[in-house]
Design an enzyme around this catalytic site. Structure first.
Site, PDB file in Angstrom:
ATOM      1  N   GLU A 194       0.790  -1.221   0.000  1.00  9.64           N
ATOM      2  CA  GLU A 194       0.000   0.000   0.000  1.00  9.64           C
ATOM      3  C   GLU A 194       0.830   1.284   0.000  1.00  9.64           C
ATOM      4  O   GLU A 194       0.814   2.064   0.963  1.00  9.64           O
ATOM      5  CB  GLU A 194      -0.950   0.011   1.201  1.00  9.64           C
ATOM      6  CG  GLU A 194      -1.950  -1.125   1.191  1.00  9.64           C
ATOM      7  CD  GLU A 194      -2.967  -1.038   2.319  1.00  9.64           C
ATOM      8  OE1 GLU A 194      -4.061  -1.602   2.159  1.00  9.64           O
ATOM      9  OE2 GLU A 194      -2.658  -0.417   3.355  1.00  9.64           O
ATOM     10  N   GLU A 240      -5.721  -8.358   0.855  1.00 10.69           N
ATOM     11  CA  GLU A 240      -6.377  -8.029   2.120  1.00 10.69           C
ATOM     12  C   GLU A 240      -7.851  -7.762   1.843  1.00 10.69           C
ATOM     13  O   GLU A 240      -8.201  -7.088   0.871  1.00 10.69           O
ATOM     14  CB  GLU A 240      -5.794  -6.771   2.790  1.00 10.69           C
ATOM     15  CG  GLU A 240      -4.420  -6.946   3.390  1.00 10.69           C
ATOM     16  CD  GLU A 240      -3.932  -5.663   4.069  1.00 10.69           C
ATOM     17  OE1 GLU A 240      -4.787  -4.845   4.487  1.00 10.69           O
ATOM     18  OE2 GLU A 240      -2.713  -5.484   4.156  1.00 10.69           O
TER      19      GLU A 240
END
Length: 468
Positions: free
Chosen positions: A162, A370
């Site tokens: 991320e 995720e």
């Protein structure tokens, strides 16, 4: 990419991150991370112990195995492995990850390894962190060390987790260390991270490391709040702002041209994007994308001053999360969605659209690295009934399987998270785990209702489409 990857079984697993679960923050030669310094200096709840995974990883992996999971996504702690600017390797740190990987393989669990999940060594933060190109070189050094140590055992590598969150939160909205709010610093950091990714991919290929290398991007599907051209333009602005600068550069080797032009028009200095660096990014793209999807955003145009409101307090927060960027977009709450206490909207269709959009754009394999539900989980008589989490995961897996049936080459799904973790500035009260961690009583593990549901759903193949 190793072509044998295409015949791998579908990966059903769960995920963690080093700082959020390991604890042992000063043990066995680990040095200070930027998060250690930041949280200690500011008196925030910290991850000094976290889930104590450092001492209990074998128990955790046994629980994953017993839960029918065939993959575990975890990250490596950079300050546990390399202890100074000279690149000194901490052999005890490497030994811990070697034991973790070996235990994964012994349990029939595929290790899915993220090299960087935000815990930058403090010694690098002190020379500017991701503002400094020396951090890119140091990252490649870290990659060389871990690939030399584990390259024959790990088939799935990701460079970064991320990039959007740690750059924007550190340098734009100031919610994470170093708490800066500077657009020029933001775009410099973003560029350097994507350059470091490409440099690492180049090294991976040059060294002929077995397996595949990718990057994990946070991905928010942006929808126009209203059916008109202005909201559609705002959604495109938001997509460029939050998603495409990362996914396009790592998967196609280029930054969106209209984004680059807009940054120039707004007076930002792009001289850091030199031709040599741009060529490295262009020539070294990833084998796959990991996508972290939680919720969508609905947007409108914004001519008001930039304002960003982050909910780290859950039900005790007095406002609602908000992201307004003047001239770009503003997020608005969708009255038709259910939201959790941290203002996360629940919309499984967003995961389907995330998968379809990215596969149609880049035509490389994707993993949902995720996906999960944060909640205030309560143990009653030794039992944790987390039906909301089950409903969330079930709906999102069904969306994934629809995308798979519609031709998307999606190869794995990881629940966030394997067990309850330290959730950054949300602390430990915000729980995502399939397994309850009793933080007050020696971090004992208690599987939740969702753990058993996930175990049985994997055994049943979720649906006919999900069987391998």
């Amino acid at each position: 990419m190793n072509q044998t990857m295409q015949s791998q079984p579908f990966l059903w697993g769960s995920a963690t991150a080093s700082y959020q679960c390991e604890g042992a923050w000063q043990e066995d030669g680990k040095v200070e991370s930027m998060w250690d310094r930041y949280l200690h200096e500011n008196g925030y709840e910290n991850g000094d112990v976290a889930s104590d995974h450092y001492h209990r990883f074998r128990e955790d992996l046994q629980l994953m195995h017993d839960g029918n999971q065939n993959a575990y996504r975890f990250s490596l702690s950079w300050p546990r492995i390399i202890t100074d600017l000279d690149g000194t390797v901490n052999e005890k740190g490497l030994a811990f990850y070697g034991a973790l990987i070996d235990e994964c393989l012994a349990q029939g669990i595929e290790p899915f390894v993220t090299i960087y999940h935000w815990d930058l060594p403090q010694y690098l933060q002190e020379i500017g962190g991701w503002l400094n190109r020396k951090t890119c070189d140091a990252f490649v050094t870290l990659c060389r060390v871990v690939w030399k140590a584990f390259g024959g055992k790990v088939k799935h590598w990701t460079t970064f987790n991320e990039p959007k969150w740690f750059t924007f939160s550190g340098y734009f909205n100031g919610n994470y260390p170093p708490e800066h709010r500077d657009a020029q610093e933001l775009i410099t950091c973003c560029f350097n991270v994507m350059l470091a990714n490409a440099m690492a991919v180049r090294e991976f290929r040059a060294e002929k490391i077995p397996g595949e290398v990718g990057l994990v991007a946070s991905y928010e599907t942006f929808y126009p709040a209203e059916d008109n051209a202005a909201c559609a333009a705002a959604a495109h602005n938001a997509d460029n702002f939050a998603n495409l600068w990362c996914t396009s550069s790592c998967a196609k080797g280029v930054f969106p041209a209209d984004l680059v032009q807009r940054l120039k028009e707004e007076g930002l200095d792009l001289s850091f994007a030199d031709e040599q660096a741009l060529q490295i990014i262009h020539d070294n793209t990833v084998d796959f994308l990991g996508l972290n999807y939680y919720s969508p955003e609905f947007v409108t145009p914004c001519e008001e001053e930039t304002e960003i409101v982050i909910n780290n307090a859950g039900k005790n927060f007095k406002r609602k999360s908000l992201y307004k960027v003047k001239g770009w977009f503003a997020t608005v709450r969708n009255p038709n969605l259910k939201y959790n206490a941290w203002d996360m909207g629940i919309y499984p269709q967003g995961l389907y659209d995330t998968l379809k959009t990215n596969y149609d754009l880049y035509h490389i394999p994707v993993y949902i690295t995720e996906n999960g539900y944060g909640n205030y989980d309560q143990m009653e008589n030794g039992v944790i009934n987390d039906d909301e989490r089950i409903e969330y995961i079930d709906g999102h897996v069904k969306a994934l399987l629809r995308a798979k049936a519609d031709g998307v080459d999606v190869r794995g799904y990881f629940v966030w998270s394997a067990m309850d973790l330290y959730s950054w500035k949300n602390g430990c009260e915000k729980r995502y785990g399939l397994i309850y961690v009793d933080f007050e009583h020696d971090c004992r593990r208690i599987p939740k209702k969702s753990y058993y549901w996930y175990r049985d759903a994997i055994a049943a193949g979720f649906s006919k489409e999900g069987r391998n």
